[in-house]
Design a protein around this motif. Structure first.
Motif, PDB file in Angstrom:
ATOM      1  N   THR A  29      54.118  27.600  19.962  1.00 42.33           N
ATOM      2  CA  THR A  29      55.392  27.480  19.261  1.00 42.33           C
ATOM      3  C   THR A  29      56.505  28.335  19.842  1.00 42.33           C
ATOM      4  O   THR A  29      57.656  28.174  19.458  1.00 42.33           O
ATOM      5  CB  THR A  29      55.215  27.851  17.781  1.00 42.33           C
ATOM      6  N   SER A  30      56.185  29.259  20.751  1.00 41.15           N
ATOM      7  CA  SER A  30      57.206  30.167  21.275  1.00 41.15           C
ATOM      8  C   SER A  30      56.794  30.660  22.655  1.00 41.15           C
ATOM      9  O   SER A  30      55.651  30.461  23.098  1.00 41.15           O
ATOM     10  CB  SER A  30      57.400  31.359  20.335  1.00 41.15           C
ATOM     11  N   ILE A  31      57.714  31.338  23.317  1.00 42.97           N
ATOM     12  CA  ILE A  31      57.412  31.919  24.623  1.00 42.97           C
ATOM     13  C   ILE A  31      56.347  32.998  24.490  1.00 42.97           C
ATOM     14  O   ILE A  31      55.536  33.199  25.404  1.00 42.97           O
ATOM     15  CB  ILE A  31      58.703  32.466  25.266  1.00 42.97           C
ATOM     16  N   ASN A  32      56.316  33.688  23.363  1.00 44.00           N
ATOM     17  CA  ASN A  32      55.255  34.671  23.139  1.00 44.00           C
ATOM     18  C   ASN A  32      53.884  34.008  23.153  1.00 44.00           C
ATOM     19  O   ASN A  32      52.899  34.606  23.606  1.00 44.00           O
ATOM     20  CB  ASN A  32      55.474  35.403  21.814  1.00 44.00           C
ATOM     21  N   ASP A  33      53.796  32.766  22.658  1.00 49.45           N
ATOM     22  CA  ASP A  33      52.534  32.028  22.725  1.00 49.45           C
ATOM     23  C   ASP A  33      52.188  31.678  24.163  1.00 49.45           C
ATOM     24  O   ASP A  33      51.010  31.677  24.552  1.00 49.45           O
ATOM     25  CB  ASP A  33      52.616  30.755  21.882  1.00 49.45           C
ATOM     26  N   LEU A  34      53.203  31.370  24.967  1.00 53.34           N
ATOM     27  CA  LEU A  34      52.949  31.074  26.381  1.00 53.34           C
ATOM     28  C   LEU A  34      52.337  32.272  27.097  1.00 53.34           C
ATOM     29  O   LEU A  34      51.533  32.117  28.022  1.00 53.34           O
ATOM     30  CB  LEU A  34      54.251  30.676  27.084  1.00 53.34           C
ATOM     31  N   LYS A  35      52.709  33.470  26.676  1.00 57.60           N
ATOM     32  CA  LYS A  35      52.179  34.683  27.312  1.00 57.60           C
ATOM     33  C   LYS A  35      50.674  34.830  27.113  1.00 57.60           C
ATOM     34  O   LYS A  35      50.013  35.556  27.857  1.00 57.60           O
ATOM     35  CB  LYS A  35      52.883  35.919  26.755  1.00 57.60           C
ATOM     36  N   LYS A  36      50.122  34.157  26.112  1.00 55.93           N
ATOM     37  CA  LYS A  36      48.687  34.266  25.839  1.00 55.93           C
ATOM     38  C   LYS A  36      47.847  33.396  26.765  1.00 55.93           C
ATOM     39  O   LYS A  36      46.627  33.526  26.789  1.00 55.93           O
ATOM     40  CB  LYS A  36      48.407  33.874  24.385  1.00 55.93           C
ATOM     41  N   ILE A  37      48.497  32.506  27.516  1.00 51.65           N
ATOM     42  CA  ILE A  37      47.777  31.624  28.432  1.00 51.65           C
ATOM     43  C   ILE A  37      47.584  32.337  29.765  1.00 51.65           C
ATOM     44  O   ILE A  37      48.490  33.010  30.257  1.00 51.65           O
ATOM     45  CB  ILE A  37      48.549  30.305  28.640  1.00 51.65           C
ATOM     46  N   THR A 176      55.555  22.646  20.999  1.00 50.08           N
ATOM     47  CA  THR A 176      56.430  22.288  19.892  1.00 50.08           C
ATOM     48  C   THR A 176      57.877  22.162  20.364  1.00 50.08           C
ATOM     49  O   THR A 176      58.247  22.643  21.449  1.00 50.08           O
ATOM     50  CB  THR A 176      56.349  23.336  18.779  1.00 50.08           C
ATOM     51  N   THR A 177      58.683  21.533  19.521  1.00 46.51           N
ATOM     52  CA  THR A 177      60.114  21.399  19.832  1.00 46.51           C
ATOM     53  C   THR A 177      60.779  22.763  19.911  1.00 46.51           C
ATOM     54  O   THR A 177      61.689  22.989  20.732  1.00 46.51           O
ATOM     55  CB  THR A 177      60.797  20.534  18.761  1.00 46.51           C
ATOM     56  N   GLY A 178      60.343  23.700  19.066  1.00 46.69           N
ATOM     57  CA  GLY A 178      60.913  25.046  19.103  1.00 46.69           C
ATOM     58  C   GLY A 178      60.698  25.722  20.440  1.00 46.69           C
ATOM     59  O   GLY A 178      61.608  26.374  20.971  1.00 46.69           O
ATOM     60  N   LEU A 179      59.518  25.571  21.007  1.00 51.53           N
ATOM     61  CA  LEU A 179      59.251  26.156  22.326  1.00 51.53           C
ATOM     62  C   LEU A 179      60.076  25.453  23.401  1.00 51.53           C
ATOM     63  O   LEU A 179      60.606  26.110  24.313  1.00 51.53           O
ATOM     64  CB  LEU A 179      57.762  26.059  22.645  1.00 51.53           C
ATOM     65  N   LEU A 180      60.208  24.140  23.315  1.00 50.08           N
ATOM     66  CA  LEU A 180      61.049  23.428  24.288  1.00 50.08           C
ATOM     67  C   LEU A 180      62.485  23.939  24.231  1.00 50.08           C
ATOM     68  O   LEU A 180      63.139  24.107  25.272  1.00 50.08           O
ATOM     69  CB  LEU A 180      61.014  21.924  24.009  1.00 50.08           C
ATOM     70  N   GLN A 182      63.467  26.950  23.366  1.00 48.11           N
ATOM     71  CA  GLN A 182      63.513  28.268  23.994  1.00 48.11           C
ATOM     72  C   GLN A 182      63.520  28.156  25.512  1.00 48.11           C
ATOM     73  O   GLN A 182      64.269  28.870  26.190  1.00 48.11           O
ATOM     74  CB  GLN A 182      62.324  29.109  23.521  1.00 48.11           C
ATOM     75  N   ILE A 183      62.699  27.257  26.040  1.00 51.98           N
ATOM     76  CA  ILE A 183      62.660  27.076  27.496  1.00 51.98           C
ATOM     77  C   ILE A 183      63.992  26.536  28.013  1.00 51.98           C
ATOM     78  O   ILE A 183      64.441  26.896  29.114  1.00 51.98           O
ATOM     79  CB  ILE A 183      61.498  26.141  27.875  1.00 51.98           C
ATOM     80  N   ARG A 184      64.651  25.705  27.225  1.00 51.85           N
ATOM     81  CA  ARG A 184      65.955  25.160  27.630  1.00 51.85           C
ATOM     82  C   ARG A 184      67.014  26.250  27.763  1.00 51.85           C
ATOM     83  O   ARG A 184      68.031  26.058  28.436  1.00 51.85           O
ATOM     84  CB  ARG A 184      66.410  24.104  26.617  1.00 51.85           C
ATOM     85  N   GLU A 185      66.788  27.396  27.115  1.00 50.47           N
ATOM     86  CA  GLU A 185      67.721  28.514  27.273  1.00 50.47           C
ATOM     87  C   GLU A 185      67.752  29.000  28.725  1.00 50.47           C
ATOM     88  O   GLU A 185      68.734  29.590  29.166  1.00 50.47           O
ATOM     89  CB  GLU A 185      67.317  29.667  26.347  1.00 50.47           C
ATOM     90  N   PHE A 186      66.661  28.752  29.456  1.00 53.20           N
ATOM     91  CA  PHE A 186      66.561  29.202  30.849  1.00 53.20           C
ATOM     92  C   PHE A 186      66.948  28.074  31.812  1.00 53.20           C
ATOM     93  O   PHE A 186      66.428  28.014  32.930  1.00 53.20           O
ATOM     94  CB  PHE A 186      65.137  29.666  31.137  1.00 53.20           C
ATOM     95  N   SER A 187      67.846  27.197  31.381  1.00 51.52           N
ATOM     96  CA  SER A 187      68.252  26.072  32.208  1.00 51.52           C
ATOM     97  C   SER A 187      68.956  26.554  33.470  1.00 51.52           C
ATOM     98  O   SER A 187      69.557  27.640  33.495  1.00 51.52           O
ATOM     99  CB  SER A 187      69.174  25.134  31.420  1.00 51.52           C
ATOM    100  N   VAL A 188      68.881  25.754  34.512  1.00 49.59           N
ATOM    101  CA  VAL A 188      69.530  26.081  35.783  1.00 49.59           C
ATOM    102  C   VAL A 188      70.683  25.110  36.001  1.00 49.59           C
ATOM    103  O   VAL A 188      70.776  24.065  35.352  1.00 49.59           O
ATOM    104  CB  VAL A 188      68.525  26.004  36.950  1.00 49.59           C
ATOM    105  N   GLY A 189      71.563  25.449  36.914  1.00 45.58           N
ATOM    106  CA  GLY A 189      72.706  24.589  37.178  1.00 45.58           C
ATOM    107  C   GLY A 189      73.985  25.169  36.610  1.00 45.58           C
ATOM    108  O   GLY A 189      74.141  26.393  36.451  1.00 45.58           O
TER     109      GLY A 189
END
Length: 323
Positions: A29-37, A176-180, A182-189
């Motif tokens: 659900t969040s970037i913190n969850d991604l850190k557990k992988i 989840t949509t919430g995690l997507l 958060q990742i969109r905050e790091f968009s490039v361009g």
């Protein structure tokens, strides 16, 4: 009696369908969850590159509805239909289809970006990682509106595991949509944000020199580089302990002359804290595996009971017909 038997059979079928729809896929659900992988160990780092691209390619409206911006039936971005024959995911509701995205060896007229197809050596994934989406197609006039209600990251088994080419259920995660978002905050361009703002917003411990190094290494993809730094590097970085705010209320901080033994004690305490965190994480993984096993056992027991009920109902009907 026949009506009662029919109702029992219908209930049994409904219960069986409900059991088969239970999914043990872990939800992130969040970037913190991604850190557990364990990216870079059991999961390719390339998965993060693919997920970052996907999050910034689809459309997400104010109601958290996700829409595809390309045609998966046409093979755009190396996508194609996924049959879910190994029952990795939940059975499909009527009107839905699964699609898999990210096969780097698939010819397509709309290829993935070069930093995903030809990443640096550190982020190569041996073409194992994929994104799977569950899509509902709605015809709206001249075109089909494709809504996504579920997103997964997964990977094929490695060649050393001798499991063939199916996807690995132990390394399949729902996004989840919430995690997507958060990742969109790091968009490039053109719309990318400053690294310092992103660092502060997501609680990164990267100092200015590290931000400079990320910017110098990744160039126009610097925001992606910061995301990778937060998810992968910071978790294992020994600089985390050095960059933590010091507690000035400790008695040892009020003393100007501390012995070497005292310093060793505090370092030991930090190491014990890290070790406890690792043990807790391993225990958590063990509990998740136990929960999956328990769910499987319960499903088998219930299925066995359903078969007994159905057989009994059939036997009663046969006896009544003979009478």
């Amino acid at each position: 009696m026949m009506k009662l038997s029919g109702r029992v059979t219908s209930c049994c079928v409904a219960l069986l369908l409900a059991l088969t729809s239970v999914s043990a896929v872990q939800k992130l659900t969040s970037i913190n969850d991604l850190k557990k992988i364990n990216f870079g160990q059991s999961v390719p780092k390339h998965s993060l590159l693919l997920l970052h691209w996907f999050a910034n390619t689809v459309d997400i409206d104010n109601n958290d509805l996700i829409s595809l911006t390309f045609d998966p039936n046409g093979g755009d971005y190396a996508s194609h239909h996924y049959g879910n024959y190994e029952r990795l995911l939940d059975p499909l509701p009527w009107g839905y289809r699964y699609y898999t995205i990210g096969n780097l060896h698939q010819d397509t007229s709309m290829p993935l970006p070069s930093h995903i197809v030809h990443p640096s050596r550190e982020f190569m994934g041996e073409n194992r990682d994929r994104i799977i989406v569950r899509v509902m197609e709605q015809n709206t006039g001249q075109r089909a509106l494709r809504r996504i209600d579920r997103v997964y990251i997964t990977q094929h088994y490695g060649t050393s595991e001798h499991q063939g080419t199916p996807y690995d259920p132990d390394h399949t995660y729902q996004i989840t949509t919430g995690l997507l978002r958060q990742i969109r905050e790091f968009s490039v361009g053109q719309n990318q944000q400053s690294l310092s703002d992103l660092r502060n917003r997501f609680g990164s411990r990267a100092d200015d020199s590290q931000l400079w190094q990320i910017r110098n290494t990744w160039g126009s993809l610097a925001c992606l580089g910061l995301l990778l730094f937060i998810v992968i590097e910071e978790k294992y970085s020994t600089n985390q302990r050095n960059n933590r705010p010091q507690n000035n209320n400790r008695p040892e901080n009020r003393q100007n002359n501390r012995s070497g033994d005292e310093v060793a004690v505090f370092i030991e305490d930090d190491e014990d804290h890290v070790a406890r965190g690792v043990r807790n994480y391993n225990i958590s993984n063990s509990l998740n595996n136990c929960q999956r096993c328990f769910c499987c056992i319960v499903c088998f027991v219930l299925l066995y009971l359903i078969l007994i009920v159905c057989y009994s109902s059939f036997f009663v009907n046969v006896v009544q017909l003979r009478l």
